[in-house]
Write a protein that holds these residues in place. Sequence first.
Motif, PDB file in Angstrom:
ATOM      1  N   GLU A  97       0.813  -1.212   0.000  1.00  0.00           N
ATOM      2  CA  GLU A  97       0.000   0.000   0.000  1.00  0.00           C
ATOM      3  C   GLU A  97       0.856   1.275   0.000  1.00  0.00           C
ATOM      4  OE1 GLU A  97       1.006  -1.097   4.132  1.00  0.00           O
ATOM      5  OE2 GLU A  97       0.172  -2.222   2.433  1.00  0.00           O
ATOM      6  N   THR A  98       2.046   1.223   0.616  1.00  0.00           N
ATOM      7  CA  THR A  98       2.889   2.413   0.657  1.00  0.00           C
ATOM      8  C   THR A  98       3.430   2.764  -0.730  1.00  0.00           C
ATOM      9  OG1 THR A  98       4.925   1.186   1.162  1.00  0.00           O
ATOM     10  CG2 THR A  98       3.572   1.878   3.019  1.00  0.00           C
ATOM     11  N   TYR A  99       3.565   1.779  -1.593  1.00  0.00           N
ATOM     12  CA  TYR A  99       4.068   2.007  -2.948  1.00  0.00           C
ATOM     13  C   TYR A  99       2.992   2.646  -3.823  1.00  0.00           C
ATOM     14  CZ  TYR A  99       8.075  -0.680  -1.504  1.00  0.00           C
ATOM     15  OH  TYR A  99       9.202  -1.091  -0.831  1.00  0.00           O
ATOM     16  N   VAL A 100       1.761   2.218  -3.610  1.00  0.00           N
ATOM     17  CA  VAL A 100       0.658   2.832  -4.348  1.00  0.00           C
ATOM     18  C   VAL A 100       0.500   4.293  -3.917  1.00  0.00           C
ATOM     19  CG1 VAL A 100      -1.838   2.793  -4.734  1.00  0.00           C
ATOM     20  CG2 VAL A 100      -0.550   0.645  -4.679  1.00  0.00           C
ATOM     21  N   SER A 101       0.577   4.539  -2.613  1.00  0.00           N
ATOM     22  CA  SER A 101       0.390   5.885  -2.087  1.00  0.00           C
ATOM     23  C   SER A 101       1.510   6.825  -2.513  1.00  0.00           C
ATOM     24  CB  SER A 101       0.310   5.831  -0.562  1.00  0.00           C
ATOM     25  OG  SER A 101       0.206   7.111  -0.012  1.00  0.00           O
ATOM     26  N   SER A 102       2.742   6.440  -2.274  1.00  0.00           N
ATOM     27  CA  SER A 102       3.877   7.321  -2.552  1.00  0.00           C
ATOM     28  C   SER A 102       4.227   7.372  -4.030  1.00  0.00           C
ATOM     29  CB  SER A 102       5.098   6.869  -1.746  1.00  0.00           C
ATOM     30  OG  SER A 102       6.218   7.672  -2.051  1.00  0.00           O
ATOM     31  N   ASN A 103       4.406   6.210  -4.638  1.00  0.00           N
ATOM     32  CA  ASN A 103       4.941   6.168  -6.002  1.00  0.00           C
ATOM     33  C   ASN A 103       3.909   6.483  -7.072  1.00  0.00           C
ATOM     34  OD1 ASN A 103       7.058   5.299  -4.482  1.00  0.00           O
ATOM     35  ND2 ASN A 103       7.353   3.352  -5.527  1.00  0.00           N
ATOM     36  N   LEU A 104       2.649   6.150  -6.817  1.00  0.00           N
ATOM     37  CA  LEU A 104       1.623   6.432  -7.815  1.00  0.00           C
ATOM     38  C   LEU A 104       0.903   7.751  -7.522  1.00  0.00           C
ATOM     39  CD1 LEU A 104       0.125   2.875  -8.451  1.00  0.00           C
ATOM     40  CD2 LEU A 104       1.987   4.050  -9.637  1.00  0.00           C
ATOM     41  N   VAL A 105       0.282   7.852  -6.349  1.00  0.00           N
ATOM     42  CA  VAL A 105      -0.434   9.086  -6.010  1.00  0.00           C
ATOM     43  C   VAL A 105       0.545  10.254  -5.886  1.00  0.00           C
ATOM     44  CG1 VAL A 105      -1.882  10.239  -4.308  1.00  0.00           C
ATOM     45  CG2 VAL A 105      -2.279   7.827  -4.860  1.00  0.00           C
ATOM     46  N   GLY A 106       1.663  10.021  -5.203  1.00  0.00           N
ATOM     47  CA  GLY A 106       2.641  11.088  -5.023  1.00  0.00           C
ATOM     48  C   GLY A 106       3.229  11.587  -6.326  1.00  0.00           C
ATOM     49  N   THR A 107       3.555  10.669  -7.222  1.00  0.00           N
ATOM     50  CA  THR A 107       4.101  11.077  -8.520  1.00  0.00           C
ATOM     51  C   THR A 107       3.046  11.773  -9.365  1.00  0.00           C
ATOM     52  OG1 THR A 107       5.762   9.317  -8.510  1.00  0.00           O
ATOM     53  CG2 THR A 107       5.191  10.249 -10.655  1.00  0.00           C
ATOM     54  N   PHE A 108       1.802  11.345  -9.273  1.00  0.00           N
ATOM     55  CA  PHE A 108       0.718  12.051  -9.967  1.00  0.00           C
ATOM     56  C   PHE A 108       0.653  13.508  -9.500  1.00  0.00           C
ATOM     57  CE2 PHE A 108      -3.644  13.617  -9.322  1.00  0.00           C
ATOM     58  CZ  PHE A 108      -3.980  13.865 -10.653  1.00  0.00           C
ATOM     59  N   ASN A 109       0.740  13.728  -8.186  1.00  0.00           N
ATOM     60  CA  ASN A 109       0.713  15.099  -7.671  1.00  0.00           C
ATOM     61  C   ASN A 109       1.871  15.922  -8.222  1.00  0.00           C
ATOM     62  OD1 ASN A 109      -1.590  14.660  -6.124  1.00  0.00           O
ATOM     63  ND2 ASN A 109      -0.441  14.184  -4.259  1.00  0.00           N
ATOM     64  N   LEU A 110       3.039  15.311  -8.267  1.00  0.00           N
ATOM     65  CA  LEU A 110       4.215  16.016  -8.777  1.00  0.00           C
ATOM     66  C   LEU A 110       4.041  16.360 -10.251  1.00  0.00           C
ATOM     67  CD1 LEU A 110       7.250  15.767 -10.234  1.00  0.00           C
ATOM     68  CD2 LEU A 110       7.007  17.084  -8.141  1.00  0.00           C
ATOM     69  N   LEU A 111       3.494  15.434 -11.029  1.00  0.00           N
ATOM     70  CA  LEU A 111       3.270  15.688 -12.458  1.00  0.00           C
ATOM     71  C   LEU A 111       2.260  16.815 -12.670  1.00  0.00           C
ATOM     72  CD1 LEU A 111       3.170  12.027 -13.811  1.00  0.00           C
ATOM     73  CD2 LEU A 111       4.967  13.718 -14.219  1.00  0.00           C
ATOM     74  N   GLU A 112       1.223  16.842 -11.856  1.00  0.00           N
ATOM     75  CA  GLU A 112       0.235  17.916 -11.968  1.00  0.00           C
ATOM     76  C   GLU A 112       0.877  19.279 -11.694  1.00  0.00           C
ATOM     77  OE1 GLU A 112      -3.719  18.180 -12.197  1.00  0.00           O
ATOM     78  OE2 GLU A 112      -2.579  17.117 -13.751  1.00  0.00           O
ATOM     79  N   LEU A 113       1.765  19.323 -10.702  1.00  0.00           N
ATOM     80  CA  LEU A 113       2.420  20.587 -10.376  1.00  0.00           C
ATOM     81  C   LEU A 113       3.476  20.946 -11.421  1.00  0.00           C
ATOM     82  CD1 LEU A 113       2.669  20.140  -6.521  1.00  0.00           C
ATOM     83  CD2 LEU A 113       1.105  21.612  -7.790  1.00  0.00           C
ATOM     84  N   ALA A 114       4.084  19.944 -12.035  1.00  0.00           N
ATOM     85  CA  ALA A 114       5.017  20.218 -13.129  1.00  0.00           C
ATOM     86  C   ALA A 114       4.270  20.815 -14.317  1.00  0.00           C
ATOM     87  CB  ALA A 114       5.742  18.938 -13.532  1.00  0.00           C
ATOM     88  N   ARG A 115       3.044  20.347 -14.532  1.00  0.00           N
ATOM     89  CA  ARG A 115       2.218  20.914 -15.613  1.00  0.00           C
ATOM     90  C   ARG A 115       1.973  22.402 -15.377  1.00  0.00           C
ATOM     91  NH1 ARG A 115      -3.430  21.456 -16.262  1.00  0.00           N
ATOM     92  NH2 ARG A 115      -3.879  20.242 -14.378  1.00  0.00           N
ATOM     93  N   GLU A 116       1.783  22.767 -14.116  1.00  0.00           N
ATOM     94  CA  GLU A 116       1.553  24.175 -13.787  1.00  0.00           C
ATOM     95  C   GLU A 116       2.851  24.983 -13.818  1.00  0.00           C
ATOM     96  OE1 GLU A 116      -0.332  24.207  -9.984  1.00  0.00           O
ATOM     97  OE2 GLU A 116      -2.003  22.910 -10.611  1.00  0.00           O
TER      98      GLU A 116
END
Length: 341
Positions: A97-116
Amino acid sequence: MKVFVTGTAGFIGFHLAKRLVADGHLVVGYDGLTPYYDVTLKKRRHEVLSENSGFRAYIGMLEDKDALRRAVEDCQPDVIVHLAAQAGVRYSIEHPETYVSSNLVGTFNLLELAREAKPKHLLVASTSSVYGGNEQMPFKEAERSDFPVSLYAATKKANEAMSHSYAHLWGIPTTCFRFFTVYGPWGRPDMALFKFVSAIEEGRSIDVYGEGRMTRDFTYIDDLVEGISRLMDAVPVIGQPVEAEGVTDSLSPVAPWRAVNIGGGSPVGLMEFIEAVEAALGKRAQKRMLPMQQGDVVATASDGGLFHALTGFVPQVGVKDGVSAFVEWYRSYHATANLAE
């Protein structure tokens, strides 16, 4: 140049931030200081970085998008280097579960902010583990990497795919670099070198998985950091692939995106690696031979052709010198810790 780096209290992020600050860049670091391993070591890394005015630290989880946004907006980065992740092949079996939270959700957040933020270049850490069941050696970036054998590898492969889609949709120049068994001073306590040195120093036996028949493409931390710093300037452009004899570029046909191996290029057998540890310590190891663990692969080997064509760099540090440097740091670090107690 302003660089936003996630995972600066981690092993690789610490060394990269230290190098970038020394080169005169402003670095804003972001780290969650998670207790996956000794938080004291992570805090000490940040303390070392904070001795320089060119570094600012934010403490927060990747999953906390608001905190992540505040840090990115403070930096207004020219370049983003995303290193933070839940690491470890074996740990992913016990705590998926920690891999889904950090590596998937966390990276999605980073990508969204990179888009901005629209950085000139986004660099995302991946791993040689994405090659998984691929038996073609050495691993080449343009070959298939569709058979991960651990959830950790699967999340990193997903990060590559996610970043490609953002590069295509939003025109974010992106490089995913695949690491190969990085080691060196300030390394992670959960990795083999740290475990071996700690056990041998204390007179305990070491666990040798795969009964010692595994090989790894070990990469010394200074070589890795040199590679990342050079790749920062190798911005991918659609329609402009590398043209070098014997090299196949992984550049996407529809996005400014590529994957690049960063490896030592000289695979070493596990028993040879242990011999280097014994030589550096001046002590023999008591070995407990064990079968392969779930999620592990027998061998890794990096094809460094594309990396060299992009950067002009070839890793320099061999295992003997790299292990000796780690042992010197380990003894110094623990001597200092004992004095503090």
